[in-house]
Write a protein that holds these residues in place. Structure first.
Motif, PDB file in Angstrom:
ATOM      1  N   TYR A 113       0.865  -1.169   0.000  1.00  0.00           N
ATOM      2  CA  TYR A 113       0.000   0.000   0.000  1.00  0.00           C
ATOM      3  C   TYR A 113       0.909   1.228   0.000  1.00  0.00           C
ATOM      4  CZ  TYR A 113      -3.497   3.364   1.613  1.00  0.00           C
ATOM      5  OH  TYR A 113      -4.309   4.461   1.731  1.00  0.00           O
ATOM      6  N   SER A 137      -4.531   7.424   6.591  1.00  0.00           N
ATOM      7  CA  SER A 137      -4.957   6.067   6.209  1.00  0.00           C
ATOM      8  C   SER A 137      -5.850   5.405   7.243  1.00  0.00           C
ATOM      9  CB  SER A 137      -3.736   5.169   5.976  1.00  0.00           C
ATOM     10  OG  SER A 137      -2.941   5.678   4.944  1.00  0.00           O
ATOM     11  N   VAL A 170       2.051   5.110  -0.132  1.00  0.00           N
ATOM     12  CA  VAL A 170       1.572   6.380   0.397  1.00  0.00           C
ATOM     13  C   VAL A 170       2.566   7.454  -0.013  1.00  0.00           C
ATOM     14  CG1 VAL A 170       0.987   7.667   2.493  1.00  0.00           C
ATOM     15  CG2 VAL A 170       0.551   5.211   2.391  1.00  0.00           C
TER      16      VAL A 170
END
Length: 161
Positions: free
Chosen positions: A77, A129, A79
């Motif tokens: 994931y 998040s 970022v």
């Protein structure tokens, strides 16, 4: 405390195996060097301490659910760091970076040790998040965030050798 000491020790143990030259070398033009990653960690902890202080001074009491902060280490994931948390070349050596990290950790400890547990549990501010985290969760997040970037630094070192 909140696992941040153990996680920081892992980070520092890795850094001991890196030369200043390796730390300054970017694995590619789109990636951060190890020194830049360390600066990002310094900027992040500095920002978290600032935000925690703001939440204590101006925030309303609120209860938030525990979040799965261990998922921070999942680098699948991606970022993008906000501009204020991107490295600007503040550190020239690993020693500079270690001193900066030590300084922000002292600020974290000072804040946490001078507040009661109830205050840390009943003040919160949003994470991009995870949503709202209470201040205890933010302190714990610092360690998980460092482990996420420890993996990034290991990858960087592997690419420059």
């Amino acid at each position: 405390m909140y696992g941040i000491d153990e996680k920081r020790n892992e980070l520092l143990a890795f850094v001991e195996e890196v030369s200043d030259e390796e730390a300054r070398t970017k694995p590619d033009e789109n990636s951060w060097s190890i020194l830049e990653v360390l600066e990002h960690l310094y900027l992040m902890e500095q920002m978290i301490v600032h935000q925690m202080n703001q939440a204590i001074k101006q925030g309303d009491e609120q209860q938030v659910n525990e979040k799965p902060l261990h998922k921070t280490t999942n680098r699948d994931y991606k970022v993008e760091a906000p501009q204020p948390l991107k490295p600007k070349g503040e550190f020239n050596t690993l020693e500079d970076a270690k001193k900066g990290l030590e300084h922000t950790r002292e600020a974290t400890y000072f804040l946490v040790h001078n507040k009661d547990k109830e205050t840390l549990q009943n003040r919160a501010f949003p994470h991009p998040s995870f949503g709202d985290l209470n201040l205890e969760q933010w302190v714990e997040f610092i360690g998980w965030h460092e482990l996420r970037h420890l993996d990034q630094m290991k990858e960087a070192k592997a690419h420059i050798q």
